[in-house]
Design a protein around this motif. Structure first.
Motif, PDB file in Angstrom:
ATOM      1  N   TYR B 205       0.051  -1.555   0.497  1.00  0.00           N
ATOM      2  CA  TYR B 205      -0.194   0.063   0.327  1.00  0.00           C
ATOM      3  C   TYR B 205       1.286   1.418  -0.129  1.00  0.00           C
ATOM      4  O   TYR B 205       0.533   2.257   0.146  1.00  0.00           O
ATOM      5  N   LEU B 206       2.387   1.276  -0.215  1.00  0.00           N
ATOM      6  CA  LEU B 206       2.944   2.551   0.311  1.00  0.00           C
ATOM      7  C   LEU B 206       3.392   2.447  -0.976  1.00  0.00           C
ATOM      8  O   LEU B 206       3.281   3.993  -1.466  1.00  0.00           O
ATOM      9  N   TYR B 207       3.519   2.003  -2.064  1.00  0.00           N
ATOM     10  CA  TYR B 207       4.048   2.210  -3.233  1.00  0.00           C
ATOM     11  C   TYR B 207       2.631   2.318  -4.680  1.00  0.00           C
ATOM     12  O   TYR B 207       2.653   2.114  -5.487  1.00  0.00           O
ATOM     13  N   SER B 208       2.818  -0.015  -4.556  1.00  0.00           N
ATOM     14  CA  SER B 208       2.246   0.155  -5.410  1.00  0.00           C
ATOM     15  C   SER B 208       0.458  -0.236  -5.668  1.00  0.00           C
ATOM     16  O   SER B 208       0.599   0.492  -7.009  1.00  0.00           O
ATOM     17  N   GLU B 209       0.169   0.359  -4.466  1.00  0.00           N
ATOM     18  CA  GLU B 209      -1.679  -0.323  -5.541  1.00  0.00           C
ATOM     19  C   GLU B 209      -2.091   1.944  -5.211  1.00  0.00           C
ATOM     20  O   GLU B 209      -2.471   2.038  -5.860  1.00  0.00           O
ATOM     21  N   PRO B 210      -1.135   2.393  -4.357  1.00  0.00           N
ATOM     22  CA  PRO B 210      -1.857   4.043  -5.083  1.00  0.00           C
ATOM     23  C   PRO B 210      -0.857   4.697  -6.550  1.00  0.00           C
ATOM     24  O   PRO B 210      -1.844   4.951  -7.191  1.00  0.00           O
ATOM     25  N   ILE B 211      -0.150   4.183  -7.138  1.00  0.00           N
ATOM     26  CA  ILE B 211       0.596   4.558  -8.022  1.00  0.00           C
ATOM     27  C   ILE B 211      -0.169   3.240  -9.143  1.00  0.00           C
ATOM     28  O   ILE B 211      -0.207   4.405 -10.561  1.00  0.00           O
ATOM     29  N   LYS B 212      -1.037   2.049  -8.700  1.00  0.00           N
ATOM     30  CA  LYS B 212      -2.012   1.780  -9.765  1.00  0.00           C
ATOM     31  C   LYS B 212      -3.195   2.641  -9.960  1.00  0.00           C
ATOM     32  O   LYS B 212      -3.628   3.176 -11.080  1.00  0.00           O
ATOM     33  N   ILE B 213      -3.097   3.575  -8.803  1.00  0.00           N
ATOM     34  CA  ILE B 213      -5.047   4.077  -8.917  1.00  0.00           C
ATOM     35  C   ILE B 213      -4.230   5.329  -9.950  1.00  0.00           C
ATOM     36  O   ILE B 213      -5.169   5.620 -10.532  1.00  0.00           O
ATOM     37  N   ILE B 214      -3.665   5.541  -9.470  1.00  0.00           N
ATOM     38  CA  ILE B 214      -2.823   6.692 -10.475  1.00  0.00           C
ATOM     39  C   ILE B 214      -3.334   6.443 -11.787  1.00  0.00           C
ATOM     40  O   ILE B 214      -3.412   7.440 -12.348  1.00  0.00           O
ATOM     41  N   MET B 215      -2.144   5.466 -11.771  1.00  0.00           N
ATOM     42  CA  MET B 215      -2.427   4.920 -13.825  1.00  0.00           C
ATOM     43  C   MET B 215      -3.701   4.556 -14.091  1.00  0.00           C
ATOM     44  O   MET B 215      -3.799   4.206 -15.275  1.00  0.00           O
ATOM     45  N   GLY B 216      -4.555   4.178 -13.356  1.00  0.00           N
ATOM     46  CA  GLY B 216      -5.643   3.527 -13.642  1.00  0.00           C
ATOM     47  C   GLY B 216      -6.040   1.947 -13.771  1.00  0.00           C
ATOM     48  O   GLY B 216      -6.311   1.388 -15.262  1.00  0.00           O
ATOM     49  N   ILE B 217      -4.066   1.799 -12.795  1.00  0.00           N
ATOM     50  CA  ILE B 217      -4.707   0.351 -13.880  1.00  0.00           C
ATOM     51  C   ILE B 217      -5.524  -0.990 -12.382  1.00  0.00           C
ATOM     52  O   ILE B 217      -4.083  -2.035 -11.972  1.00  0.00           O
ATOM     53  N   SER B 218      -5.540  -0.063 -11.867  1.00  0.00           N
ATOM     54  CA  SER B 218      -5.529  -1.469 -10.103  1.00  0.00           C
ATOM     55  C   SER B 218      -6.484  -2.009 -10.371  1.00  0.00           C
ATOM     56  O   SER B 218      -7.254  -1.871 -10.957  1.00  0.00           O
ATOM     57  N   THR B 219      -6.589  -3.485 -10.135  1.00  0.00           N
ATOM     58  CA  THR B 219      -7.313  -4.784  -9.751  1.00  0.00           C
ATOM     59  C   THR B 219      -8.758  -4.630  -8.981  1.00  0.00           C
ATOM     60  O   THR B 219      -9.262  -5.244  -9.270  1.00  0.00           O
ATOM     61  N   GLU B 220      -8.179  -4.230  -7.566  1.00  0.00           N
ATOM     62  CA  GLU B 220      -8.956  -4.129  -7.175  1.00  0.00           C
ATOM     63  C   GLU B 220     -10.267  -3.399  -6.675  1.00  0.00           C
ATOM     64  O   GLU B 220      -9.754  -2.208  -6.653  1.00  0.00           O
ATOM     65  N   CYS B 221     -11.128  -3.859  -6.127  1.00  0.00           N
ATOM     66  CA  CYS B 221     -12.202  -3.200  -6.059  1.00  0.00           C
ATOM     67  C   CYS B 221     -11.862  -1.783  -5.099  1.00  0.00           C
ATOM     68  O   CYS B 221     -10.897  -2.905  -3.592  1.00  0.00           O
ATOM     69  N   PHE B 222     -11.831  -1.034  -4.838  1.00  0.00           N
ATOM     70  CA  PHE B 222     -11.042   0.301  -3.998  1.00  0.00           C
ATOM     71  C   PHE B 222     -11.319   0.100  -2.756  1.00  0.00           C
ATOM     72  O   PHE B 222     -11.368   0.285  -2.010  1.00  0.00           O
ATOM     73  N   SER B 223     -12.561   0.385  -2.978  1.00  0.00           N
ATOM     74  CA  SER B 223     -12.962   0.653  -1.505  1.00  0.00           C
ATOM     75  C   SER B 223     -13.008  -0.282  -0.322  1.00  0.00           C
ATOM     76  O   SER B 223     -12.452  -0.550   0.446  1.00  0.00           O
ATOM     77  N   GLN B 224     -12.680  -1.524  -1.165  1.00  0.00           N
ATOM     78  CA  GLN B 224     -11.893  -3.032  -0.880  1.00  0.00           C
ATOM     79  C   GLN B 224     -10.743  -2.682  -0.158  1.00  0.00           C
ATOM     80  O   GLN B 224     -10.237  -3.552   1.535  1.00  0.00           O
ATOM     81  N   MET B 225     -10.431  -2.294  -0.683  1.00  0.00           N
ATOM     82  CA  MET B 225      -8.372  -1.850  -0.911  1.00  0.00           C
ATOM     83  C   MET B 225      -8.481  -0.718   0.073  1.00  0.00           C
ATOM     84  O   MET B 225      -7.571  -1.053   1.572  1.00  0.00           O
ATOM     85  N   LEU B 226      -9.275   0.472   0.365  1.00  0.00           N
ATOM     86  CA  LEU B 226      -9.419   1.043   1.204  1.00  0.00           C
ATOM     87  C   LEU B 226      -9.528   0.702   3.096  1.00  0.00           C
ATOM     88  O   LEU B 226      -9.545   0.757   4.148  1.00  0.00           O
TER      89      LEU B 226
END
Lengths: 262, 256
Positions: B205-226
């Motif tokens: 959650y420190l690097y991988s997930e925020p970067i994937k969100i800003i790039m729009g390539i995240s595969t997980e459900c956003f609220s679940q991740m939060l």
């Protein structure tokens, strides 16, 4: 007579053991961290080769050879010249003057102070890697004897960079400290020069000769032809030349520093 | 609030004395991006990863690392080792708040002078085609990630109470985070078994997930991740608080 020596041996052994046990938890953490870091760097190359079979014609074992050459040159630099990176800090705090008080050359003093234990770990890692690479690539040429010479040349090039950057500290009173970037240049040396575009290749061959720390010396073993032999052999005069230039610049800057009435 | 502003300003100005240190940082990031640019240019010719995706990932990763509050652990460890922690404990504001507010100041400085330069460079290098998808989602997850980063760092700093170490444990922290958070390489490049371990740990959650969100390539459900991230954050925070309280009690008992 024999009893005396045995007695001495036990005493020495106990002293050495005590000095090793003095290394506290912090030191052990640091060593684990350094080993992990070496592993992470190595891991990246492994991952790259999970994806592709070769990088611009250089296969896995050749890349490992190049990587181990870089690690050894850099490790040698780390063992003997790492304190040249601290020179700007010394100049800034005024501590540097204590080197000038002694009748020995300040650069030599700094080299002696540099003797750092963590550099040895890198060296050992690099040596193990290169032995593995040489076995895997089946390189059996008399040129292998040149390897230690090439490693020393690589060390001299890194040293010439760090000495040059730390000389700048004499002009800026240690405020502009570019010496940390010397370790960044090692990043470039890990990959074969042909990966980069023409402009960068020229810069790293003639201006900041990183290519001569690992890439050009490797050519004699991995890409054997007349022109490449020439390139590899040129490493020796090039490294000596750059070291000489940095050395001269350092002494020139030191004289300037002295004459400024410090 | 006033305390926050004073300490924030302190942190901000403390870095402005060493503007050359920022220069070194910028050069360091640029060199790293440059090397990776060419290496991945070559690699992406032979795989189905797109070059722009890799380049964007690397650029965002360097930008994030340039203003993450990573020096807070060594600051705390230094205070503990030198004994200055006594002065910090005596102040009317909690030690954590002091360190966090000051660190936020330094992060703001680093963001303005380092991160923006690196971003500019990245935009040029990618011919202004840097992959960008959503900013609002990113801000939400980023706030949580920064808090988690602070807590993890403080956790390593609090270890200094128990081990009186600075360099060793700091190096260990840097290596662990760089390996497990996806700051060097995207985590989906890791082999299967390692990926399974990494997915359980909170470091992604420190690097991988925020970067994937800003790039729009995240595969997980956003609220679940939060929610998962929030739970991890609370766990780390309470472990931190617990270790800290025990340590402080020990210090006061020892007559500190």
């Amino acid at each position: 007579m024999k009893n005396n020596y045995f007695f001495l041996f036990r005493k020495y052994f106990r002293t050495n053991l005590k000095s090793v046990m003095n290394y506290d938890l912090d030191f052990i953490f640091g060593i684990i961290a350094m080993l992990l870091k070496a592993f992470v760097n190595f891991f990246i190359i492994l991952l790259i080769f999970e994806l592709i079979d070769d990088v611009k014609g250089w296969n896995y074992h050749e890349m490992l050879f190049l990587y181990s050459m870089t690690t050894i040159s850099y490790g040698l630099w780390h063992c003997f010249f790492i304190d040249t990176v601290t020179i700007p800090t010394y100049v800034k705090s005024g501590e540097f003057d204590r080197f000038l008080l002694k009748p020995i050359d300040p650069l030599f003093q700094i080299m002696m102070e540099s003797f750092d234990e963590d550099g040895w770990g890198e060296l050992v890692f690099g040596l193990i890697l290169i032995i593995i690479s040489v076995i895997n690539l089946k390189i059996i040429t008399p040129f292998l004897l040149l390897l230690p010479l090439f490693w020393i040349c690589g060390m001299l090039i890194y040293a010439s960079l760090s000495i040059f950057f730390s000389s700048i500290a004499f002009y800026t009173v240690g405020c502009v400290d570019l010496t940390d970037n010397v370790s960044d240049f090692q990043e470039f040396a890990k990959y074969p020069l042909i990966v980069f575009n023409k402009g960068i290749r020229i810069i790293f061959s003639f201006v900041i000769p990183i290519a001569f720390t690992a890439f050009y010396p490797s050519l004699i073993f991995l890409r054997f032809d007349f022109f490449n032999i020439l390139l590899s052999i040129i490493t020796i005069p090039v490294s000596i030349l750059f070291f000489f230039i940095s050395w001269k610049f350092w002494h020139y800057s030191l004289r300037k520093y002295n004459s400024n009435g410090s | 609030m006033k305390q926050f502003l004073i300490l924030f300003k302190c942190g901000f100005l403390s870095l402005s004395r060493y503007i050359e240190a920022s220069l070194v940082n910028i050069i360091n990031s640029l060199i790293f991006i440059f090397v990776q640019y060419f290496v991945w240019l070559e690699i992406c010719k032979h795989t189905d990863y797109t070059f722009l995706q890799m380049l964007s990932y690397i650029i965002y990763s360097r930008i994030l690392s340039s203003f993450y509050p990573s020096s807070i652990s060594s600051k705390l460890a230094h205070k503990i080792k030198s004994g200055d922690i006594c002065f910090s404990l005596l102040k009317p504001i909690s030690v954590f708040k002091q360190l966090v507010y000051e660190e936020l100041g330094t992060c703001a400085y680093k963001f303005i002078f380092i991160s923006l330069s690196v971003l500019l460079f990245g935009l040029f290098l990618s011919h202004f085609q840097l992959m960008f998808y959503s900013f609002d989602k990113f801000i939400i997850i980023y706030v949580l990630s920064v808090s988690m980063f602070m807590c993890i760092n403080l956790l390593f700093g609090v270890m200094a109470f128990y081990t009186t170490s600075i360099w060793g444990i700091n190096s260990l922290k840097t290596v662990i985070i760089s390996l497990l958070s996806g700051s060097i390489l995207p985590l989906n490049l890791y082999p299967e078994k390692i990926r399974n371990i990494v997915n359980i740990l909170p470091f992604r959650y420190l690097y991988s997930e925020p970067i994937k969100i800003i790039m729009g390539i995240s595969t997980e459900c956003f609220s679940q991740m939060l929610i998962t991230e929030l739970i991890w954050l609370l766990v780390i925070f309470f472990v931190l608080k617990f270790l800290y309280l025990i340590a402080v009690k020990r210090v006061t008992i020892l007559g500190g």
